[in-house]
Every structure is written in C-alpha cells, then in structure tokens.
Design an enzyme around this catalytic site. Structure first.
Site, PDB file in Angstrom:
ATOM      1  CG  ASN A 215      -1.721   1.225   1.412  1.00  0.00           C
ATOM      2  OD1 ASN A 215      -1.839   2.020   0.484  1.00  0.00           O
ATOM      3  ND2 ASN A 215      -2.287   1.409   2.605  1.00  0.00           N
TER       4      ASN A 215
ATOM      5  CE  LYS B  91       0.169   3.337   4.757  1.00  0.00           C
ATOM      6  NZ  LYS B  91       0.127   3.491   6.197  1.00  0.00           N
TER       7      LYS B  91
ATOM      8  CG  HIS C 241      -5.784   1.592   5.138  1.00  0.00           C
ATOM      9  ND1 HIS C 241      -5.342   2.540   6.040  1.00  0.00           N
ATOM     10  CD2 HIS C 241      -4.752   0.731   4.944  1.00  0.00           C
ATOM     11  CE1 HIS C 241      -4.091   2.257   6.368  1.00  0.00           C
ATOM     12  NE2 HIS C 241      -3.707   1.175   5.725  1.00  0.00           N
TER      13      HIS C 241
ATOM     14  CD  GLU D  89      -2.919   5.271   6.775  1.00  0.00           C
ATOM     15  OE1 GLU D  89      -2.913   5.350   5.538  1.00  0.00           O
ATOM     16  OE2 GLU D  89      -1.970   4.790   7.425  1.00  0.00           O
TER      17      GLU D  89
ATOM     18  CD  GLU E 235      -3.520  -2.846   7.397  1.00  0.00           C
ATOM     19  OE1 GLU E 235      -2.404  -3.091   6.929  1.00  0.00           O
ATOM     20  OE2 GLU E 235      -4.118  -1.782   7.205  1.00  0.00           O
TER      21      GLU E 235
ATOM     22  N   GLY F 184       2.456   1.991  10.692  1.00  0.00           N
ATOM     23  CA  GLY F 184       3.374   3.117  10.529  1.00  0.00           C
ATOM     24  C   GLY F 184       4.072   3.531  11.815  1.00  0.00           C
TER      25      GLY F 184
ATOM     26  CB  SER G  82       5.345  -1.917  11.804  1.00  0.00           C
ATOM     27  OG  SER G  82       4.842  -0.616  12.062  1.00  0.00           O
TER      28      SER G  82
ATOM     29  N   GLY H  78       2.866  -1.243   4.267  1.00  0.00           N
ATOM     30  CA  GLY H  78       2.922   0.177   3.936  1.00  0.00           C
ATOM     31  C   GLY H  78       4.358   0.607   3.691  1.00  0.00           C
TER      32      GLY H  78
HETATM   33  C1  PEP Z   1      -0.682  -0.117   5.930  1.00  0.00           C
HETATM   34  O1  PEP Z   1      -0.608   0.949   5.346  1.00  0.00           O
HETATM   35  O2  PEP Z   1      -1.665  -0.836   5.735  1.00  0.00           O
HETATM   36  C2  PEP Z   1       0.406  -0.503   6.814  1.00  0.00           C
HETATM   37  C3  PEP Z   1       0.324  -1.626   7.458  1.00  0.00           C
HETATM   38  O3  PEP Z   1       1.462   0.378   6.920  1.00  0.00           O
HETATM   39  P1  PEP Z   1       2.903   0.073   7.634  1.00  0.00           P
HETATM   40  O4  PEP Z   1       3.394  -1.226   7.035  1.00  0.00           O
HETATM   41  O5  PEP Z   1       3.747   1.226   7.254  1.00  0.00           O
HETATM   42  O6  PEP Z   1       2.653  -0.055   9.092  1.00  0.00           O
END
Ligand code: PEP
Length: 253
Positions: free
Chosen positions: A9, A11, A95, A97, A167, A173, A213, A234
């Site tokens: 992703n 973003k 998601h 976000e 998630e 993040g 992460s 991400g």
């Molecule tokens: C995501 O954007 O779904 C995500 C898990 O981001 P990150 O891997 O940066 O935590």
C-alpha cells in the site's frame, strides 16, 4: 493450502514517474518468485503507468479505494469500471486511515466492496482495533463489529472472493508490530467468526493478511503462523529491495 498474498500500500506517495521506477526495480527483483500473489497499490494517478509496467508479469495491480457508483455527479471519486479499465485487479477498502481521516464506516466499506465485487475486482477489506480499544480488552468486539458490518449481507460465494487484512491501528506506521502470537490470536478469532457468519468452507479458504509495520525481518515469524496468509505492507513497500525480501519470505510451506 491457502496461497500467500503480499500487497504493498503506497498510500499518498510516488508521482507516476517515481512509481514506474519503483515497480521496474521490483519487477526485476521478483521475476522468478512463484507461490505468492504479489500486489502493488499505487495512488490513483500512477495506476495507468504502473499498469503498463506490470503487464504480463507476476505483479498484480491494486487501487487504494473505490467509489460505489459507476458514474455520475460524484466529484473527486473513482469507480470500479474506471479501475478495471486500467487493469486493476485488487482494491483496498476500509483501511484504518480512511476510517480515521475520511469518515469511512462499516456501511460505506460494505458499499465499496460490493461495487468492487460486482465488477470482478478483489477487495482487500481491512479491520482492526486502535490502541485504546486493545488496552480496554475490546479487540475482539471491534473485529466482530468491523467484520459483521463491513461484510453484511454477502453470500458465501462473494465472501470467497475477498481478502481480509487484520491491521491493528496501533501497529500501522509506528514500527510497533503485533507479535506473531498476538496476530495469530486475532486471525484465529476472525476465522471462527467467519465460520459463524458464513460457513466453515469460507472460514478455511479466506486469506487473512496481517498489516502493521511488516518488515523483511519480522515477516518470517508472522508468516509461520498457521492463520496468517500474507501481509499488507505500507512503509516497507516503498523500496523495492525490502518489499521483494518480504515477498520472497512469504511462501507458505
Ligand atoms: C498499511 O498501510 O496498511 C500498513 C500496514 O502500513 P505500515 O506497514 O507502514 O505499518
């Protein structure tokens, strides 16, 4: 055996030119990889160009959202037929976000994923608790609410076409990953829940990614867990070597 699926992703990152450079490099790195579905989800503006780079490769194209109407007076939105036209095969919906900053609810997630399904796109549906909810021991309640609401009124056949992503918001993040045990516990719960909401075939066949992460270092222990079928990535998907390393470690034995 469920085939692992790793999705990146991107973003709100990468111009079209930058996206093409990244995916060209990734293409070379994962050229020989088999046994894992690989998906990249660039921003809408880069989908057309990236689509041409991944044509006839083992990398599939995904979008980061979709609107539920096909066309009309909905300024700023992008529809499933528009995504299909660009060669998109997957779309992330719900998601955290989007839920947190853009007012996404279970109802709108449900509408989006229905639109995706009706046009033959595979939705990657995100669910997960935030830190306060985890600390209040409400993780399973939140998962139940997200799954029950987002997946409302789907048939078992429709459910089999979906990918779920667990998630935990506190791990996105932040560099703070759920331990493999914490993730496995929730994935097991989701599978049991799907058995009740749908049937045991759905529960056993659906792929559930972990997201939060994920890195080349922690993917190995996460993917070793029996109910973790891949990752939604991400930060580590923005560099070809780290995303490729995650992909290569993701084959389920
Ligand atoms: C995501 O954007 O779904 C995500 C898990 O981001 P990150 O891997 O940066 O935590």
């Amino acid at each position: 055996m469920r085939k692992a699926i790793i999705a990146g992703n991107w973003k709100l990152n990468k111009t079209s030119r930058e996206a093409m450079t990244l995916v060209e490099e990734l293409k070379r790195e994962v050229l020989d990889v088999e046994g894992v579905d690989i998906v990249v989800c660039p921003p809408f503006t880069a989908l057309g160009d990236v689509s041409e780079v991944v044509l006839d490769t083992n990398i599939a194209l995904g979008a980061q959202n979709v609107y539920w109407q096909d066309s009309g007076a909905f300024t700023g939105e992008v529809s499933a037929p528009m995504l299909k036209d660009l060669g998109v095969r997957y779309v992330i919906v719900g998601h955290s976000e989007r839920r947190q900053y853009f007012g996404e609810t279970n109802e709108t997630v449900n509408k989006r994923l229905r639109a995706a399904l009706s046009h033959g796109l595979t939705p990657i549906v995100c669910v997960g608790e935030n830190l306060a909810e985890r600390e209040a021991n409400r993780t399973f309640d939140v998962i139940k609410d997200h799954c029950g609401g987002s997946l409302a009124n789907l048939t078992t056949d429709e459910m089999k076409k979906i990918v779920l992503a667990y998630e935990p918001v506190w791990a996105i993040g932040t560099g703070k990953t759920a331990t493999p045990e914490q993730a496995q516990e929730v994935h097991t719960y989701i599978r049991q829940l799907l058995g009740k909401l749908f049937d045991s075939e759905v529960a056993q066949s659906i792929r559930i990614q972990y997201g939060g992460s994920v890195t080349p270092e922690n993917i190995v222990a996460l993917i070793a867990k029996s109910d973790i079928d891949g990752a939604l990535v991400g930060g580590a998907s923005l560099k070809a070597p780290s995303f490729a390393a995650i992909v290569k470690s993701a084959r389920k034995n």
